[in-house]
Scaffold this active site. Structure first.
Site, mmCIF file in Angstrom:
data_model
loop_
_atom_site.group_PDB
_atom_site.id
_atom_site.type_symbol
_atom_site.label_atom_id
_atom_site.label_comp_id
_atom_site.label_asym_id
_atom_site.label_seq_id
_atom_site.Cartn_x
_atom_site.Cartn_y
_atom_site.Cartn_z
ATOM 1 N N ASP A 118 0.852 -1.028 -0.058
ATOM 2 C CA ASP A 118 -0.157 -0.131 0.046
ATOM 3 C C ASP A 118 0.964 1.153 0.119
ATOM 4 O O ASP A 118 1.368 1.582 1.062
ATOM 5 C CB ASP A 118 -0.985 -0.048 1.129
ATOM 6 C CG ASP A 118 -1.845 1.127 1.111
ATOM 7 O OD1 ASP A 118 -1.575 2.313 0.545
ATOM 8 O OD2 ASP A 118 -3.199 0.848 1.965
ATOM 9 N N HIS A 119 1.157 1.745 -1.230
ATOM 10 C CA HIS A 119 2.212 2.723 -1.503
ATOM 11 C C HIS A 119 2.010 4.037 -0.496
ATOM 12 O O HIS A 119 2.913 4.823 -0.269
ATOM 13 C CB HIS A 119 2.720 3.055 -2.733
ATOM 14 C CG HIS A 119 1.592 4.015 -3.509
ATOM 15 N ND1 HIS A 119 0.534 3.542 -3.769
ATOM 16 C CD2 HIS A 119 1.844 5.342 -3.568
ATOM 17 C CE1 HIS A 119 -0.259 4.486 -4.607
ATOM 18 N NE2 HIS A 119 0.629 5.616 -4.388
ATOM 19 N N HIS A 135 -5.645 2.986 0.841
ATOM 20 C CA HIS A 135 -4.976 3.999 1.209
ATOM 21 C C HIS A 135 -5.835 4.838 2.452
ATOM 22 O O HIS A 135 -5.073 5.369 3.335
ATOM 23 C CB HIS A 135 -4.720 4.984 0.014
ATOM 24 C CG HIS A 135 -4.062 4.341 -1.253
ATOM 25 N ND1 HIS A 135 -3.208 3.157 -1.026
ATOM 26 C CD2 HIS A 135 -4.323 4.604 -2.365
ATOM 27 C CE1 HIS A 135 -2.815 2.849 -2.572
ATOM 28 N NE2 HIS A 135 -3.390 3.823 -3.334
HETATM 29 C C1 BG6 Z 1 -3.495 4.193 -6.750
HETATM 30 C C2 BG6 Z 1 -4.734 4.076 -7.301
HETATM 31 O O1 BG6 Z 1 -3.356 3.226 -5.758
HETATM 32 O O2 BG6 Z 1 -3.403 5.235 -6.091
HETATM 33 C C3 BG6 Z 1 -4.960 5.182 -8.506
HETATM 34 O O3 BG6 Z 1 -4.757 2.881 -8.228
HETATM 35 C C4 BG6 Z 1 -4.370 6.520 -7.730
HETATM 36 O O4 BG6 Z 1 -5.927 5.378 -9.024
HETATM 37 C C5 BG6 Z 1 -3.157 6.312 -6.997
HETATM 38 O O5 BG6 Z 1 -4.400 7.579 -8.984
HETATM 39 C C6 BG6 Z 1 -2.852 7.712 -6.192
HETATM 40 O O6 BG6 Z 1 -1.580 7.505 -5.892
HETATM 41 P P1 BG6 Z 1 -0.584 8.966 -5.506
HETATM 42 O O7 BG6 Z 1 0.641 8.212 -5.066
HETATM 43 O O8 BG6 Z 1 -0.264 9.293 -6.882
HETATM 44 O O9 BG6 Z 1 -1.389 9.507 -4.675
#
Ligand code: BG6
Length: 472
Positions: A196-197, A259
């Protein structure tokens, strides 16, 4: 430094053991947008082992040259961000294995290739398998990996195998359990890295430090002093070219199940016994498992679903699609600390701006909601923390007016030099630190909250909004 607070494991050096990154779905959007640029950046910063290889595995056939060119073209890096020479050397570390994900022979060929690399290095290397394909392929890839024996480590502590797996983990509670069962057959929990980045975002990691390094706030961190918490994840971009994938997922599963609940967990959780992966994850799970279930009776009063105008005309989207690109949910954590405090989770694509932040509204004297103190964690962009407070207007007046105390990361460090979340994810996976990854209990606790909502979700009519809307 207070030893009980989170340290910065980003400083932990990557063990200099030969390592192979095997990326399933290497030609896809995620690899081009996040994985390869992050690996390139780690390479340039000398944070990869000196002997490393990246083996891409995907379905289409390419010659060596075509593959190299495709990787160069797919990699989303800014002009001038890296020296051409570095990019060239980085690409020299990449090779390709073509194969259908369900064909056992393709895995035999992959095994031969990995073996050949090891022989060249005269050492049994670490192997990191990264599932960056659409989730519908996870099961078959895991099955074939198991049959091929590729998941068996060739060494002890050195020469390990690990698996990195992208969300969504399953589609609901049942499918998540099945996926987990499969994973557990092949790997021990310490080999499984569920990405979950968001957890790896710098400003998110700081929430725990902020809470527990400052005695000022913790006494107020509860239902007696907090009126509500508002967690927003707004994106200016629409679904871009992810139509076929996104239309089967929708905003709630795309960012809500993972997230946004992770952000909620970091705000709501209790202090962990220590700031190590296990105790931190345990507290995140405990908070998530206290989320009050939303039912058919309560769904319409607590949830809003939206879709931006024009979504149904996007490539790969069903012309009568009922998939949401926006949602707002009023969630409740039913425990002694938070009972009665609403946590609003709100996210949308094609909004007025990209902004991820968490606002905590503290109760005001005489319940004057206008006069609340607000603590804001800005996750992106312009990462920082701010507090709204009230001061007397100078002079004869007795009026009060709001002022803001602000901290910006950019004042403290060159934010451009901070590791991108995916860099951090890959780095930690090689180091073996699981703090910033979700564990199986967390994933299930999140599904336990989301699955019942999904079951009654479609009973809420969609609210249509214009692209660029400020609110829905
Ligand atoms: C991803 C989603 O996990 O997170 C995307 O699948 C989303 O739809 C993205 O755009 C958002 O990540 P970040 O790091 O760009 O805020």
């Amino acid at each position: 430094m207070n030893p009980t607070l989170p340290q910065n494991p980003a400083d932990a050096p990557v063990p200099n053991v030969p390592t192979i990154f095997i990326i399933f779905g290497v030609t896809g959007d995620l690899a081009g947008r996040k994985l390869l640029p992050s690996l390139l950046s780690l390479y340039v910063k000398k944070q990869l082992p000196s002997k490393f290889a990246i083996v891409g595995f995907s379905r289409r056939p390419f010659t060596r040259e075509e593959f190299r060119q495709l990787m160069r073209d797919n990699m989303k890096i800014k002009h001038g961000q890296f020296r051409e020479e570095d990019v060239k050397h980085f690409l020299d570390h990449m090779s390709y294995e073509q194969g259908n994900f369900d064909i056992p022979e393709a895995y035999d060929r992959l095994a031969e290739k990995l073996d050949l690399i090891d022989k060249g290095w005269k050492q049994c290397s670490n192997k990191l398998f990264h599932l960056a394909t659409p989730p519908s392929f996870y099961e078959v890839i895991l099955d074939r990996l198991a049959e091929s024996g590729l998941t068996i480590p060739c060494g002890g502590d050195l020469g390990w195998t690990r698996i990195l797996i992208e969300k969504p983990f399953g589609n609901d509670t049942d499918t998540a359990k099945l996926l987990d069962k499969k994973l557990a057959k092949l790997f021990k929990e310490e080999q499984i890295f569920r990405i979950d980045h968001y957890l790896a975002k710098e400003a998110l990691q700081n929430i725990l430090t902020f809470r527990f390094a400052n005695s000022l706030f913790e006494p107020l961190w509860n239902r007696d002093f907090v009126d509500k918490v508002h967690i927003k994840l707004f994106e200016k971009i629409d679904i871009e070219d992810r139509g076929p994938l996104y239309d089967n997922v929708g905003a709630l599963k795309d960012v809500g199940q993972n997230h946004m609940l992770q952000m909620l967990a970091l705000i709501a959780m209790e202090k962990p016994a220590s700031f190590e992966a296990g105790p931190i994850r345990k507290e995140r799970v405990k908070a998530l498992s206290k989320l009050r279930q939303i039912t058919a009776r309560t769904v319409s009063a607590t949830c809003v679903r939206g879709q931006y105008e024009g979504y149904m005309k996007e490539r790969g989207v069903r012309p009568d699609s009922q998939t949401e690109t926006f949602f707002r949910i009023e969630a409740h954590v039913d425990n002694a600390r938070w009972k009665g405090v609403p946590f609003f989770l709100e996210s949308g694509k094609a909004m007025f701006e990209s902004r991820v932040e968490i606002d905590m509204y503290f109760s005001a004297e005489d319940s004057d909601i206008e006069r609340q103190n607000v603590l804001t964690f800005r996750i992106q962009p312009d990462e920082g923390i701010k507090i709204r407070f009230w001061v007397k207007t100078p002079g004869y007046s007795n009026e009060v007016e709001p002022k803001t105390m602000k901290f910006r990361y950019s004042e403290m460090t060159d934010t451009a030099a901070l590791p991108d979340a995916y860099e951090r994810v890959l780095h930690d996976a090689v180091v073996g630190d699981q703090t910033l990854f979700a564990d199986t209990d967390e994933v299930l606790a999140a599904w336990k909250f989301i699955t019942p909502i999904m079951n009654v979700w479609r009973s809420i009519p969609l609210t249509f909004y214009k692209k660029g809307a400020k609110e829905v």
